[in-house]
Design a protein around this motif. Structure first.
Motif, mmCIF file in Angstrom:
data_model
loop_
_atom_site.group_PDB
_atom_site.id
_atom_site.type_symbol
_atom_site.label_atom_id
_atom_site.label_comp_id
_atom_site.label_asym_id
_atom_site.label_seq_id
_atom_site.Cartn_x
_atom_site.Cartn_y
_atom_site.Cartn_z
ATOM 1 N N VAL A 1 0.842 -1.202 0.000
ATOM 2 C CA VAL A 1 0.000 0.000 0.000
ATOM 3 C C VAL A 1 0.875 1.249 0.000
ATOM 4 O O VAL A 1 0.586 2.230 -0.704
ATOM 5 C CB VAL A 1 -0.938 -0.001 1.216
ATOM 6 N N ASN A 2 1.949 1.214 0.742
ATOM 7 C CA ASN A 2 2.853 2.363 0.798
ATOM 8 C C ASN A 2 3.458 2.665 -0.567
ATOM 9 O O ASN A 2 3.493 3.817 -1.015
ATOM 10 C CB ASN A 2 3.954 2.112 1.822
ATOM 11 N N VAL A 3 3.913 1.613 -1.253
ATOM 12 C CA VAL A 3 4.518 1.791 -2.576
ATOM 13 C C VAL A 3 3.481 2.305 -3.573
ATOM 14 O O VAL A 3 3.733 3.227 -4.357
ATOM 15 C CB VAL A 3 5.136 0.461 -3.062
ATOM 16 N N ALA A 4 2.275 1.715 -3.548
ATOM 17 C CA ALA A 4 1.228 2.116 -4.500
ATOM 18 C C ALA A 4 0.772 3.551 -4.257
ATOM 19 O O ALA A 4 0.562 4.314 -5.209
ATOM 20 C CB ALA A 4 0.046 1.163 -4.397
ATOM 21 N N ALA A 5 0.623 3.942 -2.981
ATOM 22 C CA ALA A 5 0.131 5.280 -2.674
ATOM 23 C C ALA A 5 1.196 6.349 -2.884
ATOM 24 O O ALA A 5 0.873 7.499 -3.212
ATOM 25 C CB ALA A 5 -0.374 5.330 -1.234
ATOM 26 N N THR A 6 2.464 5.997 -2.713
ATOM 27 C CA THR A 6 3.544 6.968 -2.920
ATOM 28 C C THR A 6 3.711 7.276 -4.394
ATOM 29 O O THR A 6 3.937 8.430 -4.786
ATOM 30 C CB THR A 6 4.864 6.436 -2.342
ATOM 31 N N GLY A 7 3.581 6.239 -5.220
ATOM 32 C CA GLY A 7 3.703 6.434 -6.666
ATOM 33 C C GLY A 7 5.131 6.757 -7.063
ATOM 34 O O GLY A 7 6.091 6.444 -6.356
ATOM 35 N N ALA A 8 5.269 7.405 -8.207
ATOM 36 C CA ALA A 8 6.604 7.715 -8.735
ATOM 37 C C ALA A 8 7.188 8.978 -8.119
ATOM 38 O O ALA A 8 8.361 9.272 -8.302
ATOM 39 C CB ALA A 8 6.533 7.875 -10.257
ATOM 40 N N GLY A 9 6.372 9.738 -7.402
ATOM 41 C CA GLY A 9 6.867 10.982 -6.814
ATOM 42 C C GLY A 9 7.892 10.722 -5.733
ATOM 43 O O GLY A 9 7.691 9.871 -4.866
ATOM 44 N N GLY A 10 8.967 11.442 -5.771
ATOM 45 C CA GLY A 10 10.023 11.247 -4.785
ATOM 46 C C GLY A 10 10.053 12.319 -3.723
ATOM 47 O O GLY A 10 10.982 12.383 -2.931
ATOM 48 N N SER A 11 9.029 13.169 -3.656
ATOM 49 C CA SER A 11 9.019 14.264 -2.691
ATOM 50 C C SER A 11 8.642 13.748 -1.305
ATOM 51 O O SER A 11 8.077 12.664 -1.143
ATOM 52 C CB SER A 11 8.023 15.336 -3.127
ATOM 53 N N LEU A 12 8.932 14.550 -0.294
ATOM 54 C CA LEU A 12 8.580 14.199 1.071
ATOM 55 C C LEU A 12 7.069 14.117 1.247
ATOM 56 O O LEU A 12 6.564 13.256 1.971
ATOM 57 C CB LEU A 12 9.175 15.220 2.045
ATOM 58 N N LEU A 13 6.336 15.003 0.567
ATOM 59 C CA LEU A 13 4.881 14.987 0.682
ATOM 60 C C LEU A 13 4.300 13.710 0.086
ATOM 61 O O LEU A 13 3.345 13.140 0.619
ATOM 62 C CB LEU A 13 4.284 16.216 -0.002
ATOM 63 N N ALA A 14 4.873 13.270 -1.047
ATOM 64 C CA ALA A 14 4.414 12.011 -1.640
ATOM 65 C C ALA A 14 4.698 10.837 -0.695
ATOM 66 O O ALA A 14 3.870 9.939 -0.529
ATOM 67 C CB ALA A 14 5.099 11.784 -2.983
ATOM 68 N N GLY A 15 5.880 10.860 -0.077
ATOM 69 C CA GLY A 15 6.204 9.825 0.894
ATOM 70 C C GLY A 15 5.269 9.838 2.085
ATOM 71 O O GLY A 15 4.869 8.785 2.597
ATOM 72 N N LEU A 16 4.903 11.041 2.543
ATOM 73 C CA LEU A 16 3.978 11.158 3.668
ATOM 74 C C LEU A 16 2.599 10.636 3.293
ATOM 75 O O LEU A 16 1.933 9.961 4.098
ATOM 76 C CB LEU A 16 3.896 12.614 4.127
ATOM 77 N N ASP A 17 2.152 10.915 2.070
ATOM 78 C CA ASP A 17 0.857 10.393 1.618
ATOM 79 C C ASP A 17 0.851 8.869 1.597
ATOM 80 O O ASP A 17 -0.125 8.227 2.012
ATOM 81 C CB ASP A 17 0.537 10.935 0.225
ATOM 82 N N GLY A 18 1.935 8.294 1.103
ATOM 83 C CA GLY A 18 2.039 6.841 1.081
ATOM 84 C C GLY A 18 2.051 6.253 2.478
ATOM 85 O O GLY A 18 1.427 5.210 2.751
ATOM 86 N N PHE A 19 2.731 6.933 3.389
ATOM 87 C CA PHE A 19 2.803 6.464 4.769
ATOM 88 C C PHE A 19 1.425 6.488 5.421
ATOM 89 O O PHE A 19 1.000 5.532 6.076
ATOM 90 C CB PHE A 19 3.784 7.348 5.544
ATOM 91 N N ARG A 20 0.699 7.606 5.229
ATOM 92 C CA ARG A 20 -0.626 7.717 5.826
ATOM 93 C C ARG A 20 -1.591 6.666 5.271
ATOM 94 O O ARG A 20 -2.393 6.084 6.017
ATOM 95 C CB ARG A 20 -1.181 9.119 5.566
ATOM 96 N N ALA A 21 -1.520 6.425 3.975
ATOM 97 C CA ALA A 21 -2.401 5.409 3.381
ATOM 98 C C ALA A 21 -2.101 4.021 3.948
ATOM 99 O O ALA A 21 -3.018 3.248 4.258
ATOM 100 C CB ALA A 21 -2.239 5.414 1.858
ATOM 101 N N ALA A 22 -0.802 3.703 4.092
ATOM 102 C CA ALA A 22 -0.418 2.384 4.593
ATOM 103 C C ALA A 22 -0.804 2.189 6.048
ATOM 104 O O ALA A 22 -0.966 1.052 6.506
ATOM 105 C CB ALA A 22 1.088 2.184 4.415
ATOM 106 N N LEU A 23 -0.961 3.273 6.804
ATOM 107 C CA LEU A 23 -1.343 3.156 8.211
ATOM 108 C C LEU A 23 -2.725 2.524 8.385
ATOM 109 O O LEU A 23 -3.042 1.999 9.458
ATOM 110 C CB LEU A 23 -1.331 4.530 8.881
ATOM 111 N N PHE A 24 -3.562 2.572 7.342
ATOM 112 C CA PHE A 24 -4.883 1.962 7.450
ATOM 113 C C PHE A 24 -4.798 0.434 7.481
ATOM 114 O O PHE A 24 -5.750 -0.225 7.901
ATOM 115 C CB PHE A 24 -5.772 2.422 6.292
ATOM 116 N N VAL A 25 -3.672 -0.138 7.058
ATOM 117 C CA VAL A 25 -3.515 -1.597 7.098
ATOM 118 C C VAL A 25 -3.501 -2.097 8.546
ATOM 119 O O VAL A 25 -4.302 -2.983 8.910
ATOM 120 C CB VAL A 25 -2.248 -2.041 6.335
ATOM 121 N N PRO A 26 -2.621 -1.597 9.428
ATOM 122 C CA PRO A 26 -2.684 -2.065 10.819
ATOM 123 C C PRO A 26 -4.006 -1.738 11.503
ATOM 124 O O PRO A 26 -4.487 -2.527 12.333
ATOM 125 C CB PRO A 26 -1.498 -1.361 11.500
#
Length: 489
Positions: A429-454
């Protein structure tokens, strides 16, 4: 069979007292489960140093972790049954020796493949050690308050090993990553010497008239190996789905073959009737979902702190250290709560606390202070104290002595499979939500999306416990009711 160590005289309020000889045996077994926790945790924070020194690719580095999971998860059920059939003490000592040898081999590795092989065999050794150690406890302590206190101390020690391992691993990695392998060798050698003196011998296991169920052993080990491999591959969706689907299909086919073999076997490796126990099944499903939620969250937090915030591995480990409060609360607070409310209610409370802890982290930002993160870490430590030990009790309570190894193997398989599933799902989920963007904001979006898994996993676990609570409320009792294990009221 081992004779349970009876409680000392002194009334009902002393039935949870653990005597001197039993305390020494418990100390050795706690040392072994502490060793497993610290071994895994130390390696987590040493991976960047290993990659730099050995020049490993990202794929090879991931296999350093995944090979251990494959060995541990793939052989756990076989390890549990081997303890019942071949002797718990014998299996514990023999595979502890294998652990010493191959952990040392990992420390001397100069090639990636040597390290991967060493971790795989170390995982196999742990798969035989863990259920043997747990079944030594459950067969040497009388069922009830005394056994429950021993199991809660055991569970708290396991959590302490993981929490302290993160910090110790960060310290050792600053010297040399090889000490992450050599330190467990020293600890395991000391435990082995103590175990020879303090763990009582088994009486000769009963001979099976049907011989050893080789076909069952091969199919169940192959099934678990293939299923864990499929789950591990979910971490890297970009590598293609061919091998993942093939491994999943092979695992399901082998599992179906194993079921058919066990139904016809005169001496089944695992008696399928054990899976008809509702409390045991619920405990294992709860362990799978709780373990998956925690390891997925732990991976995400380390990723957030190190890659998005720039914290060092030692700083990230110290941030998670408060989760180790479980090692203090599990043997002190948890027995009182279980006595008062019963296993199911305490487990349900722990799962609800975990859900709140994960939910509090959902709005995390790039400028969060540790004070903002602290409530989540503290609540997660409390959740561990209320969940891990009582799940262990629930998964072994009422199981016949000759099947305690199988019960332990099922429990640890559930934890390990859940851990792999939670880690893989959070990563995907983290990889899919982060996408190709390498910015910190993109990484934060991916992190927040993956938090729904736990969050989703622990909520599902709570729902399963609620169904168990309703079942107990509607029944007139349980087969084994003790002051600690039975539900209050």
């Amino acid at each position: 069979m081992s004779t349970p160590l009876s409680p000392p005289p002194g009334g009902a309020d002393r039935t949870d007292h653990i005597g001197g000889r039993a305390r020494g045996m418990l100390l050795v077994l706690c040392g072994a489960i502490f060793l497993e926790g610290i071994d895994v945790a130390m390696l987590n924070v040493a991976l960047p140093s290993i990659r730099a020194d050995l020049g490993l690719t990202t794929g090879s580095l991931s296999w350093v972790m995944s090979s251990y999971i494959l060995g541990y998860g793939g052989f756990m059920l076989l390890g549990g049954r081997a303890a019942d059939l071949l002797g718990r003490r014998r299996m514990f000592l023999a595979w502890l020796g294998v652990f010493v040898a191959f952990s040392g081999l990992g420390g001397f590795a100069t090639e990636g493949w040597v390290l991967i092989v060493a971790r795989f065999v170390t995982g196999v050794a742990s798969a035989f050690m863990a259920p043997a150690g747990l079944s030594i406890i459950t067969t040497n302590f009388a069922e009830g308050p005394q056994r429950n206190r021993a199991l809660l101390v055991y569970a708290g020690t396991a959590a302490a090993g993981f929490s302290l391992g993160l910090v110790v691993g960060g310290l050792l990695a600053t010297v040399s990553w090889r000490w992450v392998f050599f330190a467990p060798v020293i600890l395991a050698s000391a435990i082995l010497l103590a175990a020879l003196a303090l763990i009582p011998g088994d009486s000769r296991p009963p001979r099976s008239t049907g011989g050893f169920d080789l076909a069952g052993a091969v199919t169940v080990t192959g099934a678990m190996f293939a299923l864990v491999f499929a789950v591990v591959r979910l971490e890297d969706p970009g590598s293609g789905w061919g091998w993942t689907v093939a491994a999943l299909a092979a695992g399901l086919v082998l599992l179906a073959a194993f079921t058919a073999i066990e139904r016809r076997s005169a001496a089944p490796l695992i008696r399928l009737g054990i899976l008809r126990s509702g409390p045991l099944v619920r405990a294992n499903l709860g362990a799978l979902l709780f373990g998956g939620s925690f390891f997925g969250f732990q991976f995400l937090v380390v990723l957030y702190l190190q890659e998005l915030r720039g914290w060092s591995s030692l700083q990230a480990a110290l941030a998670l250290l408060v989760v180790g409060i479980d090692s203090v609360l599990a043997p002190t607070l948890t027995p009182r709560l279980v006595n008062r409310f019963g296993n199911v209610r305490v487990i349900l409370g722990g799962l609800c606390l975990a859900a709140v802890a994960y939910a509090l982290f959902l709005p995390v930002g790039l400028d969060w202070t540790y004070a903002a993160m602290f409530p989540t870490m503290l609540l997660l430590g409390l959740a561990f104290a209320l969940t891990y030990g009582p799940l262990t009790i629930a998964a072994t309570d009422g199981v016949p002595e000759e099947e305690q190894g199988v019960a332990g193997g099922l429990l640890y398989t559930s934890f390990q499979f859940g851990s792999a599933l939670g880690l893989s799902a959070a990563t995907a989920v983290n990889v899919a939500a982060t996408g190709a963007g390498g910015s910190l904001l993109a990484g934060l979006d991916g992190f927040r999306a993956a938090l729904f898994v736990p969050v989703a996993m622990v909520v599902a676990g709570a729902a399963i416990m609620v169904s168990g609570l309703r079942g107990r409320t509607g029944s007139g009792g349980t087969r084994h009711r003790t002051p600690v294990a039975a539900e209050a009221g």
